[in-house]
Design a protein around this motif. Sequence first.
Motif, PDB file in Angstrom:
ATOM      1  N   ASN A   1      -7.213  25.488  56.050  1.00 35.53           N
ATOM      2  CA  ASN A   1      -6.838  26.414  54.995  1.00 35.53           C
ATOM      3  C   ASN A   1      -5.625  25.860  54.259  1.00 35.53           C
ATOM      4  OD1 ASN A   1      -6.943  28.863  53.514  1.00 35.53           O
ATOM      5  ND2 ASN A   1      -5.245  29.626  54.745  1.00 35.53           N
TER       6      ASN A   1
ATOM      7  N   THR B   1      -3.803  25.955  59.302  1.00 39.80           N
ATOM      8  CA  THR B   1      -3.386  26.517  58.021  1.00 39.80           C
ATOM      9  C   THR B   1      -2.142  25.782  57.557  1.00 39.80           C
ATOM     10  OG1 THR B   1      -4.283  28.698  58.514  1.00 39.80           O
ATOM     11  CG2 THR B   1      -2.592  28.587  56.828  1.00 39.80           C
TER      12      THR B   1
ATOM     13  N   HIS C   1      -8.592  34.607  59.836  1.00 39.11           N
ATOM     14  CA  HIS C   1      -8.173  34.750  58.434  1.00 39.11           C
ATOM     15  C   HIS C   1      -9.025  35.769  57.679  1.00 39.11           C
ATOM     16  CE1 HIS C   1      -6.496  30.801  59.596  1.00 39.11           C
ATOM     17  NE2 HIS C   1      -5.470  31.203  58.853  1.00 39.11           N
TER      18      HIS C   1
END
Length: 842
Positions: free
Chosen positions: A142, A124, A295
């Motif tokens: 992400n 991320t 997530h």
Amino acid sequence: NKLNIENSANLYFINCTLTGTQIISTGQISLINSTSTTDIQINDGVVSVVNSTLGGKISVKKNKGTLVIGDNVDFDSNLEIINDGTVTTNNPEKILLYLKNIKGSYVINDAVITKTHNFDGSITLNNCTITSTDNRNYGILNLNNCTVNVGPNNTFLTNANKVYISKDTKITGKINDPNNGVTYEGAGKTYVVKQDTINLFFDTSNEGRLSSIVKPGDTLDFQGKIELTHSLIIDKPVNIISSTKDSYIDLHTIGGSYFGENPGNAFVINKDGAYTNVTGVYFHNTQLWIYNTNHVTLDRISAVVEDQRVGSGVGQTSIRQNSSYITVKNSYFRTKDNEGSSTLVLAWADYCTIENNTIEGEGTVGNLLYLTTYNINIPTDIVYNSHNKIINNTIRGPQEPSGICYGICISGYDNIIDSNTLTYSGQGIMFQWGSGVTNVEQDECLFGSGENVVSNNKLYGGCGIETGDIVYNNYMEGLLRVYGKAYNNTANELYLFSSNANVTNNTILGEVTLIGNYEAITNCIMENNTIVGTITITNRVTNTTIKGNDIQGNIIIEGSNNTITDNKIISDSKYSITIIKLAQNNKICDNYLLTKTNGGDLTVNFRDESNIVANNIPVNTKVELVSPSEAIINKAIVIVIKLVDTDGNLIKDAQVLISSSNGNETVTLTDGTYNYQYTPRKIGEDTITVKYTGNHELFRSTNSTKINVIAESENPKEEGKTTPEQGKQPATEQQTTPAKSTNKVTLTLTKAIPKTISKKAKKLVISAKLKVGTQLAKKEKVTFTVKDKKYTRKTNNKGIAKLTLNKKQLSKILKKVKTGKKIKIQIKYNKQIITKYIKVKK
């Protein structure tokens, strides 16, 4: 030129400089306080770096090699890390410039990325700026609020798996996505899901998975009551909402065994459903199953289980099997009589946030919030249930406490339990019982847990905190168990269980026990605490320091080699500190120790002379009085007053209060002694009392002396004589031989005492008149003795003292006297005595 580290080798480089030589490692290497610019090839095993500077070319081989970058590591400009294995670090931003392959699970914040990378894992990027071209993604990437600018004609990323891009991410550059794995936030369609349309969006022929109609990024709007008898599986990243706020999903789950292998019908979000958001949906008697994914956000949902076996062996809402970055917030969970299973469970879940939820249990239920290792397949050497945050939740337990229900139960590492409110009469925040691993049970022992922080929580109803490596700023109405560091807590009781524990600035409203957990404990510190109760140091505790505490109780020491110093102990017990006879080499020094009767060293009870008791205050004191036993009215005498300590040393400049029939007077013993001039003003016995009230360093003390005050003209050789007894005949009513003075004292009977008395007599009255010269003596004390019982009466305005005994009082005196025997009656004022005998009849 080359150094081979074999499999079994374990090599430490400490304070070394490594240059030139190539290291090929299949063992264990640690670089500590060192500088390395050599090339290192990690074929297998682990290379750990702490407090060092790292350079050269480091190759981490696929699946077998591990590079661990610890604290305070700097990087040489020539460093290159070729990572096909595992690189572990708490600061991924710092090593980005040196990594080609970023593998594993990382959250990278606020970084500037100028190097081309291969992303392979769960990565991320938050608030990052990216200017590198030709990056590749093989895992889950992400991008949140990032800025990508590689030029409109250049390729930023080639995607071979999944990429999720937030609405606020700005990208200038191309993305090659041959498998359609890129999802843009807010780009999907919205579908209304009701009881009669649900089969359009969930394929019952494919285990209830999302149908081909639903694409990644779509929104499913659940409306109204939906009741099913099969699972619903979210296997694409979607948004699930209820715009009408009336969603009600009931899958009629009935769980299988308590080993968790068959949870029953479930609402499932699996690995392919990563980045799914569920908002405002109500689940009833439905297993929620967040499995091997990441997530996922559950926001403002309700999950209610009532009178049904939901969650057996797994928990009614279960986040498990290597799930990460799951957020559960603003939601309501309630479990009632589900046959003893837990409510909200994390089982091998990392980097999750459980925040601002309400969790309730009623009847027969399991743990309310549970980080567990039970019924989950965790590979060897995996760090599990780690880096989770349990924040600001309200948790209410069943009305009746249960051994299978804890408020919060944890196993794992580096978890934060902060600002929660827990109301329960059972156990509050607790460690997991046993190991959770098949055939490896450790009764009542913590298994696989460490570096957990428990802070700012409030626990009511009698529950407490019984786990945590750092525990601070908590309020609890139950027990605090300490395994590491505890400070600024308030608890009703404290148990200390581990070596090297540090307990400071706490308020404990009851007992404190240093006990050890299955083994001896040592090197603990208890400092600056307020303790209202007894501290017990058991025989398994050694080399522990109790310092600077305010203790309203006492200390019992059963262990040896402990230090008690600089404490303030005020106790209602006989002793402030008791060292049992087998305890040795304890030091009790420089404390303020106070009991009702003693201070300082004298309040410590011990037998073994190896124990040291010294310099404790307040030091005991003694008031010494030297005075005559007799004085003449209105003529001064000297009473010598001394104040000394336990060694007989005079205590200078102390003030004492002198009390007598003359009143009260305060004097200063300048040199530790004082000659007090006492002038009696009343005839009779006077008590002179000297009181030293003490101070912080000196204990109070009191002493008294009695002085017989006589008239000036009394003849001491004559006073006190009465008509002698003749055998057993009663004395005649004669007074003392009168002195030739107008101030002579006379004591006479006002009424003759009867010669006989019945055992059934209802009353006996004896009265006498007291004169000094011709004056009636008023308010003077006269002593009456009947048999062996004494009574004191004051003379009235006519100088008469009167004793009246009722039937009950007489019965107690006469019942032990045989008929025909005599009892002695005596009336006394100073040395004036009248003696009579009364014969007892039926």
